[in-house]
Design a protein around this motif. Structure first.
Motif, short mmCIF file in Angstrom:
data_model
loop_
_atom_site.label_atom_id
_atom_site.label_comp_id
_atom_site.label_asym_id
_atom_site.label_seq_id
_atom_site.Cartn_x
_atom_site.Cartn_y
_atom_site.Cartn_z
N GLY A 161 4.10 5.56 -5.47
CA GLY A 161 4.08 5.54 -6.93
C GLY A 161 3.06 6.50 -7.52
N MET A 162 1.91 6.60 -6.88
CA MET A 162 0.87 7.53 -7.34
C MET A 162 1.33 8.98 -7.17
SD MET A 162 -1.31 5.63 -8.58
CE MET A 162 -3.00 6.11 -8.72
N GLN A 163 2.06 9.26 -6.10
CA GLN A 163 2.58 10.62 -5.90
C GLN A 163 3.59 10.99 -6.97
OE1 GLN A 163 4.09 11.00 -1.93
NE2 GLN A 163 2.10 11.65 -1.13
N GLY A 180 0.82 -1.21 0.00
CA GLY A 180 0.00 0.00 0.00
C GLY A 180 0.85 1.26 0.00
N ILE A 181 1.89 1.28 0.80
CA ILE A 181 2.80 2.43 0.84
C ILE A 181 3.50 2.61 -0.51
CG2 ILE A 181 4.94 3.32 1.86
CD1 ILE A 181 3.99 2.07 4.51
N LEU A 182 3.92 1.50 -1.11
CA LEU A 182 4.59 1.60 -2.41
C LEU A 182 3.65 2.12 -3.49
CD1 LEU A 182 6.73 -1.65 -2.35
CD2 LEU A 182 7.55 0.71 -2.23
N VAL A 183 2.40 1.68 -3.48
CA VAL A 183 1.42 2.17 -4.45
C VAL A 183 1.16 3.66 -4.22
CG1 VAL A 183 -1.01 2.03 -5.14
CG2 VAL A 183 0.34 -0.05 -4.89
N TRP A 184 1.03 4.05 -2.96
CA TRP A 184 0.82 5.45 -2.62
C TRP A 184 1.98 6.32 -3.10
CZ3 TRP A 184 3.08 7.95 1.98
CH2 TRP A 184 2.63 9.26 2.14
#
Length: 93
Positions: free
Chosen positions: A88-90, A82-86
């Motif tokens: 990546g979205m930033q 979840g942190i990695l996806v977050w």
């Protein structure tokens, strides 16, 4: 049968340790270089390291039958992803 199981376990440990060492070297390279913009990549790679470690530990706990620890490790892996996806979205937006 026992020799095959030991060989499989030894191969699994080698794969696990090799992967973790490579990820740690990448983390060190990006975090401690002279370009401060690479620090974000270094910290993301550290999160990847802890996610892989949690995944490998969850598989090992499943083999040993330790379900509570396995569930905790899976929750840790999901949080890391979840942190990695977050992050990546930033970067994308």
């Amino acid at each position: 049968m026992k020799l095959k199981k030991e060989a499989s376990s030894k191969m699994w440990n080698t794969l696990r340790n090799t992967t973790q060492v490579i990820i740690l070297f990448i983390f060190i390279r990006y975090l401690f270089d002279e370009d401060p913009s690479n620090d974000r990549i270094g910290w993301s790679v550290l999160i990847v390291f802890w996610t892989f470690k949690g995944l490998f530990d969850a598989v090992e706990d499943r083999r040993k039958g330790n379900k509570k620890s396995m569930i905790a490790n899976i929750a840790f892996v999901i949080a890391g992803l979840g942190i990695l996806v977050w992050q990546g979205m930033q970067v994308i937006f």
